[in-house]
Design a protein around this motif. Sequence first.
Motif, PDB file in Angstrom:
ATOM      1  N   UNK A   5       0.032  -5.119  21.874  1.00  0.00           N
ATOM      2  CA  UNK A   5       0.542  -5.509  20.561  1.00  0.00           C
ATOM      3  C   UNK A   5       1.945  -6.088  20.727  1.00  0.00           C
ATOM      4  N   UNK A   6       2.143  -7.320  20.312  1.00  0.00           N
ATOM      5  CA  UNK A   6       3.473  -7.920  20.462  1.00  0.00           C
ATOM      6  C   UNK A   6       4.485  -7.245  19.550  1.00  0.00           C
ATOM      7  N   UNK A   7       4.034  -6.729  18.401  1.00  0.00           N
ATOM      8  CA  UNK A   7       4.944  -6.012  17.509  1.00  0.00           C
ATOM      9  C   UNK A   7       5.428  -4.722  18.165  1.00  0.00           C
ATOM     10  N   UNK A   8       4.513  -4.005  18.820  1.00  0.00           N
ATOM     11  CA  UNK A   8       4.902  -2.797  19.544  1.00  0.00           C
ATOM     12  C   UNK A   8       5.807  -3.143  20.719  1.00  0.00           C
ATOM     13  N   UNK A   9       5.500  -4.236  21.373  1.00  0.00           N
ATOM     14  CA  UNK A   9       6.283  -4.721  22.517  1.00  0.00           C
ATOM     15  C   UNK A   9       7.740  -4.931  22.102  1.00  0.00           C
ATOM     16  N   UNK A  10       7.964  -5.517  20.923  1.00  0.00           N
ATOM     17  CA  UNK A  10       9.324  -5.734  20.429  1.00  0.00           C
ATOM     18  C   UNK A  10      10.090  -4.418  20.343  1.00  0.00           C
ATOM     19  N   UNK A  50       4.195   2.282  14.674  1.00  0.00           N
ATOM     20  CA  UNK A  50       4.818   3.230  13.759  1.00  0.00           C
ATOM     21  C   UNK A  50       5.660   4.149  14.636  1.00  0.00           C
ATOM     22  N   UNK A  51       6.793   4.582  14.129  1.00  0.00           N
ATOM     23  CA  UNK A  51       7.658   5.460  14.906  1.00  0.00           C
ATOM     24  C   UNK A  51       8.138   6.596  14.017  1.00  0.00           C
ATOM     25  N   UNK A  52       8.116   7.795  14.562  1.00  0.00           N
ATOM     26  CA  UNK A  52       8.571   8.975  13.830  1.00  0.00           C
ATOM     27  C   UNK A  52       9.887   9.431  14.453  1.00  0.00           C
ATOM     28  N   UNK A  53      10.925   9.468  13.641  1.00  0.00           N
ATOM     29  CA  UNK A  53      12.260   9.881  14.080  1.00  0.00           C
ATOM     30  C   UNK A  53      12.757  10.955  13.124  1.00  0.00           C
ATOM     31  N   UNK A  60       6.619  -1.384  10.572  1.00  0.00           N
ATOM     32  CA  UNK A  60       7.029  -2.786  10.647  1.00  0.00           C
ATOM     33  C   UNK A  60       8.109  -2.947  11.725  1.00  0.00           C
ATOM     34  N   UNK A  61       7.784  -3.711  12.750  1.00  0.00           N
ATOM     35  CA  UNK A  61       8.613  -3.770  13.946  1.00  0.00           C
ATOM     36  C   UNK A  61      10.064  -4.174  13.673  1.00  0.00           C
TER      37      UNK A  61
END
Length: 206
Positions: A5-10, A50-53, A60-61
């Motif tokens: 996934x290029x969005x994940x890559x970013x 998706x990222x959980x912090x 959304x990247x």
Amino acid sequence: DYWRSSASYRVRIALNLKDLEYETVVVNLLTAEHKAAEYASINPQAIVPAIVIDGRTFTQSLAIIEYLDNVYPQVPLLASDPVANARIRALSYAIAMEIHPICNLSVAMHVADLTGGGDQAKRDWMNRFIGAGLESFESCLGDGLSGTFCHGDSVSMADCCLVPQLYNAKRWGVNYSGLEKICAIEEACGKIVAFHDACPDRCRQV
């Protein structure tokens, strides 16, 4: 995360640039794990990343990268100057909002289904729109404000967007060798460990 996934890559690039430790949870797009109820409870759009912090979920990247930049200012990916910041965003959006959506694999697959053109239709579609998008991006870099990287001589969010798009271009056989500014930036980014380690070829999960 999904490795290709290029969005994940970013986001992987941004996390690496800021030297932030993170745990990867694989969401296999090929087996439609992103459409399962378990993942939809995390990201209702059913897309990655998706990222959980600290118990809070971000999607959304570019929104994720901007959040990281606000909270973890080391190696800034945006600028303090509003004019410079607008340019970095414009370059980032040119990739993430112009090239990427129309060249998403699901779009190309739908085109192939509608036309009956199979894999060749997908390849032709990607070449047409990725190629044109990169040519336009090269023109945008010609305003005298680019340097070693997309904006000046420091890495920015725009570089985090450009490099994954170039990976996709290579995957689909898009020839961008004549785009000198883009190629020079790609070479410069390739010398940075954060970009190197985020590459899908080194993060392959399936």
